[in-house]
Structure formats: C-alpha cells, structure tokens
Design an enzyme around this catalytic site. Structure first.
Site, PDB file in Angstrom:
ATOM      1  N   PRO A 186       0.783  -1.242   0.000  1.00 47.00           N
ATOM      2  CA  PRO A 186       0.000   0.000   0.000  1.00 47.00           C
ATOM      3  C   PRO A 186       0.819   1.299   0.000  1.00 47.00           C
ATOM      4  O   PRO A 186       0.544   2.195  -0.790  1.00 47.00           O
ATOM      5  CB  PRO A 186      -0.843  -0.112   1.281  1.00 47.00           C
ATOM      6  CG  PRO A 186      -0.919  -1.575   1.567  1.00 47.00           C
ATOM      7  CD  PRO A 186       0.382  -2.149   1.087  1.00 47.00           C
ATOM      8  N   LYS A 204      -4.425   9.889  -2.322  1.00 39.94           N
ATOM      9  CA  LYS A 204      -3.082   9.455  -1.874  1.00 39.94           C
ATOM     10  C   LYS A 204      -2.021   9.910  -2.888  1.00 39.94           C
ATOM     11  O   LYS A 204      -1.001  10.499  -2.520  1.00 39.94           O
ATOM     12  CB  LYS A 204      -3.062   7.926  -1.753  1.00 39.94           C
ATOM     13  CG  LYS A 204      -1.683   7.337  -1.488  1.00 39.94           C
ATOM     14  CD  LYS A 204      -1.619   5.831  -1.745  1.00 39.94           C
ATOM     15  CE  LYS A 204      -0.206   5.421  -2.088  1.00 39.94           C
ATOM     16  NZ  LYS A 204      -0.020   4.041  -2.479  1.00 39.94           N
ATOM     17  N   LYS A 262       5.603   8.864 -11.757  1.00 43.21           N
ATOM     18  CA  LYS A 262       4.231   8.461 -11.403  1.00 43.21           C
ATOM     19  C   LYS A 262       3.463   9.645 -10.786  1.00 43.21           C
ATOM     20  O   LYS A 262       2.291   9.881 -11.109  1.00 43.21           O
ATOM     21  CB  LYS A 262       4.305   7.282 -10.431  1.00 43.21           C
ATOM     22  CG  LYS A 262       3.018   6.870  -9.785  1.00 43.21           C
ATOM     23  CD  LYS A 262       2.150   6.018 -10.670  1.00 43.21           C
ATOM     24  CE  LYS A 262       0.857   5.639  -9.940  1.00 43.21           C
ATOM     25  NZ  LYS A 262      -0.119   5.049 -10.814  1.00 43.21           N
TER      26      LYS A 262
HETATM   27  P1  NAD Z   1      -4.413  -3.537  -2.001  1.00 44.07           P
HETATM   28  O1  NAD Z   1      -4.709  -2.887  -0.711  1.00 44.07           O
HETATM   29  O2  NAD Z   1      -5.508  -4.218  -2.756  1.00 44.07           O
HETATM   30  O3  NAD Z   1      -3.238  -4.629  -1.799  1.00 44.07           O
HETATM   31  C1  NAD Z   1      -2.151  -4.501  -0.928  1.00 44.07           C
HETATM   32  C2  NAD Z   1      -1.814  -5.883  -0.428  1.00 44.07           C
HETATM   33  O4  NAD Z   1      -0.618  -5.826   0.355  1.00 44.07           O
HETATM   34  C3  NAD Z   1      -2.898  -6.492   0.478  1.00 44.07           C
HETATM   35  O5  NAD Z   1      -3.276  -7.763  -0.005  1.00 44.07           O
HETATM   36  C4  NAD Z   1      -2.211  -6.578   1.857  1.00 44.07           C
HETATM   37  O6  NAD Z   1      -2.647  -7.688   2.626  1.00 44.07           O
HETATM   38  C5  NAD Z   1      -0.767  -6.724   1.435  1.00 44.07           C
HETATM   39  N1  NAD Z   1       0.203  -6.373   2.476  1.00 44.07           N
HETATM   40  C6  NAD Z   1       0.267  -5.256   3.235  1.00 44.07           C
HETATM   41  N2  NAD Z   1       1.343  -5.303   4.057  1.00 44.07           N
HETATM   42  C7  NAD Z   1       1.977  -6.462   3.779  1.00 44.07           C
HETATM   43  C8  NAD Z   1       3.147  -7.085   4.290  1.00 44.07           C
HETATM   44  N3  NAD Z   1       3.887  -6.508   5.231  1.00 44.07           N
HETATM   45  N4  NAD Z   1       3.507  -8.283   3.798  1.00 44.07           N
HETATM   46  C9  NAD Z   1       2.768  -8.887   2.835  1.00 44.07           C
HETATM   47  N5  NAD Z   1       1.642  -8.353   2.310  1.00 44.07           N
HETATM   48  C10 NAD Z   1       1.257  -7.157   2.784  1.00 44.07           C
HETATM   49  O7  NAD Z   1      -3.725  -2.419  -2.917  1.00 44.07           O
HETATM   50  P2  NAD Z   1      -3.585  -2.410  -4.513  1.00 44.07           P
HETATM   51  O8  NAD Z   1      -4.787  -1.760  -5.125  1.00 44.07           O
HETATM   52  O9  NAD Z   1      -3.147  -3.753  -4.966  1.00 44.07           O
HETATM   53  O10 NAD Z   1      -2.393  -1.346  -4.670  1.00 44.07           O
HETATM   54  C11 NAD Z   1      -1.044  -1.681  -4.375  1.00 44.07           C
HETATM   55  C12 NAD Z   1      -0.168  -0.511  -4.756  1.00 44.07           C
HETATM   56  O11 NAD Z   1      -0.354  -0.231  -6.149  1.00 44.07           O
HETATM   57  C13 NAD Z   1      -0.499   0.787  -3.997  1.00 44.07           C
HETATM   58  O12 NAD Z   1       0.705   1.449  -3.698  1.00 44.07           O
HETATM   59  C14 NAD Z   1      -1.354   1.565  -5.001  1.00 44.07           C
HETATM   60  O13 NAD Z   1      -1.268   2.966  -4.802  1.00 44.07           O
HETATM   61  C15 NAD Z   1      -0.723   1.136  -6.313  1.00 44.07           C
HETATM   62  N6  NAD Z   1      -1.601   1.236  -7.483  1.00 44.07           N
HETATM   63  C16 NAD Z   1      -2.903   0.823  -7.420  1.00 44.07           C
HETATM   64  C17 NAD Z   1      -3.711   0.927  -8.552  1.00 44.07           C
HETATM   65  C18 NAD Z   1      -5.151   0.483  -8.504  1.00 44.07           C
HETATM   66  O14 NAD Z   1      -5.915   0.838  -9.422  1.00 44.07           O
HETATM   67  N7  NAD Z   1      -5.567  -0.312  -7.514  1.00 44.07           N
HETATM   68  C19 NAD Z   1      -3.190   1.438  -9.754  1.00 44.07           C
HETATM   69  C20 NAD Z   1      -1.846   1.814  -9.805  1.00 44.07           C
HETATM   70  C21 NAD Z   1      -1.055   1.709  -8.659  1.00 44.07           C
END
Ligand code: NAD
Length: 294
Positions: free
Chosen positions: A66, A246, A171
């Site tokens: 995250p 964010k 980004k």
């Molecule tokens: P999400 O919240 O769905 O997934 C994050 C995952 O990380 C969760 O499954 C959580 O359990 C896991 N996690 C957290 N701490 C952990 C740890 N210490 N060890 C192992 N696993 C851990 O978030 P997402 O939507 O997949 O986004 C991830 C990243 O990508 C973020 O930084 C977000 O800003 C970026 N992003 C998201 C999108 C989107 O559309 N969702 C697009 C571009 C970029």
C-alpha cells in the site's frame, strides 16, 4: 525463466503475479491475507509463510504494497529483506510510494550491491489483469535491462525514468496531470450540457479538436457517453478517489521538494479531498463530475 518472490497480492499484485505464472516464471508468493495466497496457489504459485521464506532461492523479488512505510519495513525493518538477499538478486518495488523512501531503499540496496528499482505502474486493475501495465522505473541501467523480461510479463510499456526514486517522481507527475485533465473534462462537459449540448456530440467534437485528452478519449466521465467505463456503471472503480487523493499527496511532496508552484495540482488535490470527505472515497475518480451537480 526467473524464480520470482512476489509480496503483496492485493487488487494489483494478485493479477500481476498471475501473469508471471502464465508467462512460465516460477513464483513464490506471500501476503498477510491467506485467501490472497490461496488464490495464487490455485494458479500454480508456491506459498510461503513469511516474506523472508518467500525470497529463498529467488532471483527476483517484487513487492506491491500500500504505502512507503510498508515498503521501508519490508526491506529495511527488523529482519528486513535487504540484509538477507544475495547481490545477484533483482528487487522491484511496484508500489506507489513517496520518492524519498524509494531513494532510501534504493541507496541501501546499492550499498549491498543489490540491484533495486522503484517500478510503480499505471493502468489500474484492468491493465494488471490484461498484462498491459506501464512501468516507470528508477534505478541503474543494468538492473533495468535485467528486469525487462520479468516486467514484460506484466506490462506493455516499460520506461527507464532515471536513478532510484525517478519512477515515483514520474508516477506523481502523471497522476497529478490525470487529476487535472479529468477535472477539466468534467467541467467542459457539464458546461456544454447545461447549455443544451448532447454530451456525446460534445465529446466527439472535443476529441477531434484541441481539447482532446485521455479522460475524454478512454475514460469519459459523463454517464452514458461511453460503454465499459465507470461513469456508465454507477462509478464503480476503476481507480478509487482514495487512491487519487493518496497520489495527489505524493505529487504535492514531489513539487514541494523542488519548489514548484503547482497551483492547479494543489487545487485538484483540494477538490478531490472534498469529494472524498463527501463519502466518495471508494468510488471511481471520474465521479468528481458529481461535484458539479450540487
Ligand atoms: P491492495 O490494498 O488491494 O493490496 C495490498 C496488499 O498488500 C494487500 O493484499 C495486503 O494484505 C498486502 N500487504 C500489506 N502489508 C503487507 C506485508 N507486510 N507483507 C505482505 N503483504 C502485505 O492495494 P492495490 O490496489 O493492490 O495497490 C497496491 C499498490 O499499487 C499501492 O501502492 C497503489 O497505490 C498502487 N496502485 C494501485 C492501482 C489500482 O488501481 N488499484 C493502480 C496503480 C497503482
């Protein structure tokens, strides 16, 4: 084929790890959520019971977490991964985080001879599933070349933005511009509609004119103009308002560190924060159009 350790299997990481498996790489996964690991196991991944166990024998480590504090803790915290990795392992953090943390982890990796790149993505969940993400990489040229084969299993456009932290800067710049042109597109469409124009016709006119932009072209925010976009599905995300807020916070820090007077970016942040405070955090970011309906 590479042996990849993949940490963080959320909305983005899950399908990205799935595409690595589809491309024939062997993948060991870890997430704090057991169900997320189980879904990848069904696709052929090995499941580890800690991040430390997941990296055993890996030649590439990918994280998709995250925020900056999660990334810093994973690599530099108590029992952090950098202290355990061999110098020949490539480390790619694909999370969207602050540039200073990306630089700090990158510099700590370089001090140990480990190739690290901040490699945030653009494209969202749909592109993560389709394997068509854009990667913006910050790191040295050798690591970039080594990482290309793994990144190309998950994305279509892979850019070397510069040294450690440069991927996060790219980004931040991109998402600030996205917020601004989405807001502008909403205002132009609403202005036309309230003056009697059909939003479809106005969209066609602007698409063929100098107002053309990505929000208008592939993500029209006006309900009913375009099929298959959040605006035509009650603003189900897509890309959530929470994530845009964010990313705008990260973009403000990038501007502030360089002393850039980014007034439009600051206004976009204010408008998106107000929209979030109105209970829209988990809706798609194109729902900002509704700001104009009150
Ligand atoms: P999400 O919240 O769905 O997934 C994050 C995952 O990380 C969760 O499954 C959580 O359990 C896991 N996690 C957290 N701490 C952990 C740890 N210490 N060890 C192992 N696993 C851990 O978030 P997402 O939507 O997949 O986004 C991830 C990243 O990508 C973020 O930084 C977000 O800003 C970026 N992003 C998201 C999108 C989107 O559309 N969702 C697009 C571009 C970029």
């Amino acid at each position: 084929m590479a042996h990849v350790a993949f940490i963080g299997l959320g909305n983005m990481g899950g399908p990205m790890a799935g595409n690595l498996l589809t491309a024939g790489h062997s993948v060991t996964v870890f997430d704090l959520v057991l169900e997320a690991c189980a879904a990848l196991a069904e696709q052929g991944a090995m499941v580890a019971d800690s991040a430390q166990a997941a990296i055993e024998g890996a030649d590439c480590v990918i994280s998709m977490l995250p925020a900056g504090r999660h990334v810093k803790d994973l690599y530099l915290g108590d029992d952090g991964l950098l202290a355990r990795l061999d110098a020949n392992v490539t480390v790619l953090d694909c999370s969207t985080i602050d540039a200073p943390t990306a630089r700090e982890v990158g510099e700590a990796a370089a001090a140990r001879g480990i190739g690290f790149m901040d490699s945030p993505v653009s494209g969202g969940v749909a592109a993560a599933k389709a394997g068509t993400l854009a990667f913006m990489c910050g790191g040295d040229a050798m690591t970039f070349e080594k990482a290309r084969v793994v990144l190309s299993a998950m994305g279509r456009n892979i850019f070397h933005a510069g040294p450690a932290g440069a991927g996060q800067v790219a980004k931040g710049c991109n998402n600030m511009l996205l917020a601004i042109h989405m807001l502008g597109t909403c205002e132009a469409l609403e202005m036309g509609v309230r003056n009697g124009l059909d939003p479809k016709v106005l969209s066609e006119i602007m698409l063929a004119s100098s107002g053309r932009n990505w929000s208008l072209e592939v993500y029209n925010p006006y309900p009913g103009v375009m099929d298959g976009v959040p605006a035509s599905n009650d603003y189900q995300p897509g890309f959530m308002v929470d994530l845009m807020v964010k990313d705008l916070g990260l973009a403000m820090a990038i501007a502030g560190q360089a002393g850039v007077d980014n007034q439009l970016g600051q206004l976009a942040r204010k408008l998106y924060e107000a929209h979030q405070a109105g209970g829209n955090g988990s809706r798609d970011f194109s729902s900002i159009l509704e700001r104009l309906k009150d």
